[in-house]
Write a protein that holds these residues in place. Structure first.
Motif, short mmCIF file in Angstrom:
data_model
loop_
_atom_site.label_atom_id
_atom_site.label_comp_id
_atom_site.label_asym_id
_atom_site.label_seq_id
_atom_site.Cartn_x
_atom_site.Cartn_y
_atom_site.Cartn_z
N ILE A 17 0.88 -1.17 0.00
CA ILE A 17 0.00 0.00 0.00
C ILE A 17 0.92 1.22 0.00
CG2 ILE A 17 -1.72 1.33 1.28
CD1 ILE A 17 -2.59 -1.33 2.58
N VAL A 18 0.76 2.08 -0.97
CA VAL A 18 1.59 3.28 -1.05
C VAL A 18 1.04 4.32 -0.08
CG1 VAL A 18 2.37 5.16 -2.56
CG2 VAL A 18 2.22 2.82 -3.45
N THR A 19 1.93 4.83 0.79
CA THR A 19 1.55 5.83 1.78
C THR A 19 2.34 7.13 1.63
OG1 THR A 19 3.13 4.93 3.37
CG2 THR A 19 0.86 4.10 3.48
N GLY A 20 3.35 7.11 0.77
CA GLY A 20 4.19 8.29 0.54
C GLY A 20 4.43 8.47 -0.93
N GLY A 21 5.55 9.08 -1.27
CA GLY A 21 5.88 9.33 -2.67
C GLY A 21 6.43 8.08 -3.35
N ALA A 43 14.93 8.41 7.03
CA ALA A 43 14.25 7.52 6.08
C ALA A 43 12.93 8.16 5.67
CB ALA A 43 14.00 6.16 6.71
N SER A 44 12.62 8.08 4.38
CA SER A 44 11.35 8.60 3.85
C SER A 44 10.43 7.43 3.55
CB SER A 44 11.58 9.40 2.58
OG SER A 44 12.37 10.53 2.84
N GLU A 45 9.27 7.44 4.17
CA GLU A 45 8.30 6.35 3.98
C GLU A 45 7.69 6.38 2.59
OE1 GLU A 45 3.99 5.07 5.75
OE2 GLU A 45 5.52 5.67 7.20
N ILE A 46 7.62 5.19 1.99
CA ILE A 46 6.97 5.05 0.69
C ILE A 46 5.69 4.23 0.82
CG2 ILE A 46 7.17 4.12 -1.64
CD1 ILE A 46 10.14 4.65 -1.49
N GLY A 47 5.73 3.16 1.61
CA GLY A 47 4.53 2.35 1.73
C GLY A 47 4.69 1.18 2.68
N ILE A 48 3.61 0.48 2.89
CA ILE A 48 3.59 -0.71 3.73
C ILE A 48 3.67 -1.92 2.81
CG2 ILE A 48 2.24 -2.05 5.40
CD1 ILE A 48 0.95 0.71 6.18
N VAL A 49 4.57 -2.84 3.13
CA VAL A 49 4.73 -4.05 2.33
C VAL A 49 4.41 -5.27 3.19
CG1 VAL A 49 6.37 -3.05 0.70
CG2 VAL A 49 7.22 -4.11 2.79
N ARG A 50 3.87 -6.31 2.53
CA ARG A 50 3.45 -7.50 3.26
C ARG A 50 3.72 -8.73 2.40
NH1 ARG A 50 -2.86 -8.67 4.32
NH2 ARG A 50 -2.78 -8.43 2.07
N ALA A 51 4.06 -9.85 3.07
CA ALA A 51 4.24 -11.13 2.39
C ALA A 51 3.69 -12.23 3.28
CB ALA A 51 5.71 -11.38 2.09
N ILE A 52 3.06 -13.23 2.65
CA ILE A 52 2.49 -14.36 3.37
C ILE A 52 2.88 -15.64 2.66
CG2 ILE A 52 0.37 -15.48 4.18
CD1 ILE A 52 -0.95 -12.64 3.96
N GLY A 53 3.49 -16.56 3.39
CA GLY A 53 3.86 -17.85 2.85
C GLY A 53 3.07 -18.96 3.51
N THR A 54 2.62 -19.93 2.71
CA THR A 54 1.91 -21.09 3.24
C THR A 54 2.57 -22.36 2.72
OG1 THR A 54 0.34 -21.19 1.40
CG2 THR A 54 -0.30 -19.84 3.30
N GLY A 55 2.27 -23.48 3.37
CA GLY A 55 2.82 -24.76 2.95
C GLY A 55 4.34 -24.73 2.96
N ASN A 56 4.96 -25.19 1.88
CA ASN A 56 6.42 -25.22 1.86
C ASN A 56 7.05 -23.84 1.66
OD1 ASN A 56 5.88 -24.84 -0.85
ND2 ASN A 56 7.18 -26.50 -1.56
N ARG A 57 6.24 -22.81 1.48
CA ARG A 57 6.73 -21.43 1.42
C ARG A 57 6.53 -20.70 2.75
NH1 ARG A 57 7.52 -19.49 -3.86
NH2 ARG A 57 8.88 -18.06 -2.77
N ALA A 58 6.10 -21.44 3.78
CA ALA A 58 5.88 -20.86 5.11
C ALA A 58 7.20 -20.85 5.87
CB ALA A 58 4.81 -21.65 5.86
N ASN A 59 8.13 -20.02 5.40
CA ASN A 59 9.42 -19.91 6.06
C ASN A 59 9.94 -18.48 5.96
OD1 ASN A 59 11.19 -19.71 3.57
ND2 ASN A 59 10.16 -21.67 3.19
N LEU A 60 10.88 -18.17 6.81
CA LEU A 60 11.41 -16.81 6.90
C LEU A 60 12.04 -16.35 5.58
CD1 LEU A 60 11.87 -14.40 8.75
CD2 LEU A 60 14.00 -15.46 9.48
N ASP A 61 12.82 -17.21 4.94
CA ASP A 61 13.48 -16.82 3.68
C ASP A 61 12.46 -16.40 2.63
OD1 ASP A 61 16.00 -17.31 4.72
OD2 ASP A 61 16.14 -19.32 3.86
N SER A 62 11.39 -17.16 2.49
CA SER A 62 10.37 -16.85 1.48
C SER A 62 9.69 -15.51 1.75
CB SER A 62 9.32 -17.95 1.41
OG SER A 62 9.86 -19.12 0.86
N VAL A 63 9.25 -15.28 2.99
CA VAL A 63 8.51 -14.05 3.26
C VAL A 63 9.42 -12.82 3.21
CG1 VAL A 63 6.60 -15.16 4.48
CG2 VAL A 63 8.55 -14.32 5.78
N VAL A 64 10.67 -12.96 3.62
CA VAL A 64 11.59 -11.83 3.51
C VAL A 64 11.84 -11.50 2.04
CG1 VAL A 64 13.99 -11.10 3.90
CG2 VAL A 64 12.66 -12.08 5.77
N GLU A 65 11.97 -12.51 1.20
CA GLU A 65 12.13 -12.24 -0.23
C GLU A 65 10.88 -11.56 -0.79
OE1 GLU A 65 13.66 -11.50 -3.79
OE2 GLU A 65 14.76 -12.07 -1.99
N GLY A 66 9.70 -11.96 -0.32
CA GLY A 66 8.46 -11.30 -0.74
C GLY A 66 8.45 -9.82 -0.36
#
Length: 102
Positions: A17-21, A43-66
């Motif tokens: 979701i974009v909240t800044g420029g 730091a200048s805010e641009i937006g809120i980012v989110r990632a959700i992993g399920t099943g075999n993508r339910a791990n820290l590496d996957s969601v951080v990459e998202g």
């Protein structure tokens, strides 16, 4: 004889979701700063980012990459205040995409 086949399937979804420029896409490495770490001084805010992993993508590496994918898309070079939540079969992460140094 019946055979049971289990699928090691999983999904990774991410959005923002974009909240800044909104800036041009960032091509470099996106820094991740957890909510328990000190924030960068400028730091200048641009937006809120989110990632959700399920099943075999339910791990820290996957969601951080998202998070990194979404941050790059909105022009952020860092994601700060990152929070990770682990459920029974899912992992989610949310943070604030920013441009450092301005």
């Amino acid at each position: 004889i019946w055979a049971l086949v289990l699928c090691a399937c999983g999904t990774l979804t991410h959005d923002h979701i974009v909240t800044g420029g909104l800036g041009r896409a960032f091509l470099g490495e996106v820094q991740i700063v957890m909510d328990t770490s000190p924030e960068p001084p400028v730091a200048s805010e641009i937006g809120i980012v989110r990632a959700i992993g399920t099943g075999n993508r339910a791990n820290l590496d996957s969601v951080v990459e998202g998070l990194r994918v979404e941050a790059r898309e909105i022009g952020a070079d860092a994601v700060i205040r990152v929070r990770i939540d682990q459920g029974h079969n899912s992992v989610s992460a949310v943070g604030v995409g920013v441009v450092l140094g301005r």
